[in-house]
Design an enzyme around this catalytic site. Structure first.
Site, PDB file in Angstrom:
ATOM      1  N   HIS A 170       1.009  -1.492   0.050  1.00 43.99           N
ATOM      2  CA  HIS A 170      -0.436  -0.072  -0.229  1.00 43.99           C
ATOM      3  C   HIS A 170       0.467   1.309  -0.458  1.00 43.99           C
ATOM      4  O   HIS A 170       1.857   0.576   0.725  1.00 43.99           O
ATOM      5  CB  HIS A 170      -0.745   0.238   1.259  1.00 43.99           C
ATOM      6  CG  HIS A 170      -1.991   1.469   1.245  1.00 43.99           C
ATOM      7  ND1 HIS A 170      -1.310   2.607   1.148  1.00 43.99           N
ATOM      8  CD2 HIS A 170      -3.281   0.904   0.905  1.00 43.99           C
ATOM      9  CE1 HIS A 170      -3.145   3.099   1.247  1.00 43.99           C
ATOM     10  NE2 HIS A 170      -4.101   2.199   0.884  1.00 43.99           N
TER      11      HIS A 170
ATOM     12  N   GLU B  97      -4.625   1.174  -7.334  1.00 47.13           N
ATOM     13  CA  GLU B  97      -5.008   2.249  -6.305  1.00 47.13           C
ATOM     14  C   GLU B  97      -3.734   3.127  -6.404  1.00 47.13           C
ATOM     15  O   GLU B  97      -2.633   3.555  -5.924  1.00 47.13           O
ATOM     16  CB  GLU B  97      -4.425   2.063  -4.248  1.00 47.13           C
ATOM     17  CG  GLU B  97      -5.667   1.141  -4.255  1.00 47.13           C
ATOM     18  CD  GLU B  97      -5.382   1.213  -2.450  1.00 47.13           C
ATOM     19  OE1 GLU B  97      -6.537   1.518  -2.137  1.00 47.13           O
ATOM     20  OE2 GLU B  97      -5.390   0.713  -1.836  1.00 47.13           O
TER      21      GLU B  97
END
Length: 265
Positions: free
Chosen positions: A115, A184
């Protein structure tokens, strides 16, 4: 730069592949609130035909201290639980580290790797992400590999960045028969609106084509980055699902997204 036109190209998601909806709590909720949230989702999942039929697949990632209680809270519901992080070694003199072996034994099925916040807040680089993803696969956890470009730009360049991140992260992974890629774009994380549907569709199509060339056509490619109710209906079958953040903290909002996913299937 991508515009806001409705997507008009890109291969559809494989019809046999379920829609995957994942949600990370990051560090927003304490343990008691995480358990209450998980219980609410469990009630929704137990009563939803598409989830019971396996057409919609759910996973949730609470904070590490909440894992055991959340796993217990959803034990009889069709919801998988995962961790937001793991260490690259299973055992050793690593203060504060969390072993993938222990996560799997606890009952985790998924683990998030790569992430943007892990990169920027905790200083994780490509080598660390590669070692963590290899550990996830080695310990039997399904990696949720987050990829995405830093700056807003055209879809071809964004896809090139994502593909490079995938190649780096999976270089030492071995068997990748079970993989979730979460696209993302960093510039969309935490914003009021997600990336445009046209941009997401084009990027995901290019990423999916690359995965197919590597023999990973069964991997799921989902979108995250301010994902919220209404988005999946716009994206349709151009993605395999969504990776949700703060918009999933309301169980009713999560339920509406499950309904959207069922409508696509």
């Amino acid at each position: 730069m991508a515009d806001d036109r409705e997507p008009s190209h890109g291969p559809p998601a494989t019809s046999a592949r379920p829609i995957t909806l994942g949600a990370s709590l990051k560090l927003y909720l304490d343990v008691d609130a995480s358990v209450a949230w998980a219980r609410s989702l469990a009630e929704i999942a137990r009563a939803h035909a598409a989830v019971l039929a396996g057409e919609v697949r759910l996973f949730i990632l609470p904070s590490l201290p909440a894992l055991d209680r959340v796993i217990a809270a959803v034990a009889d519901a069709p919801i998988a639980v995962g961790a937001q992080d793991l260490f690259w070694s299973d055992r050793g003199a690593y203060t504060g580290a969390v072993s993938g072996v222990d996560l799997a034994r606890l009952g985790c099925r998924y683990v998030e790797v790569g992430h943007a916040e892990r990169r920027h807040v905790f200083g994780e680089d490509d080598e660390i992400i590669r070692r963590k993803l290899a550990a996830a696969v080695r310990t039997g956890l399904t990696p949720v590999l987050c990829v995405g470009e830093e700056e807003r730009g055209n879809a071809a360049l964004a896809a090139s960045t994502c593909i490079a991140q995938i190649e780096s992260a999976t270089a030492d992974a071995g068997d990748l028969s079970d993989l979730v890629v979460a696209y993302e774009p960093e510039w969309a994380i935490g914003q009021a609106e997600p990336a445009s549907s046209a941009h997401v569709t084009e990027v995901v199509a290019l990423v999916r084509s690359h995965l197919a060339q590597r023999g990973l056509e069964d991997a799921s490619v989902i979108y995250g980055g301010s994902a919220k109710p209404g988005l999946l209906s716009t994206l349709g079958s151009s993605v395999d699902g969504l990776f949700l953040g703060r918009f999933a903290h309301d169980p009713h909002a999560f339920a509406s997204i499950i309904d959207e996913a069922a409508g696509i299937r």
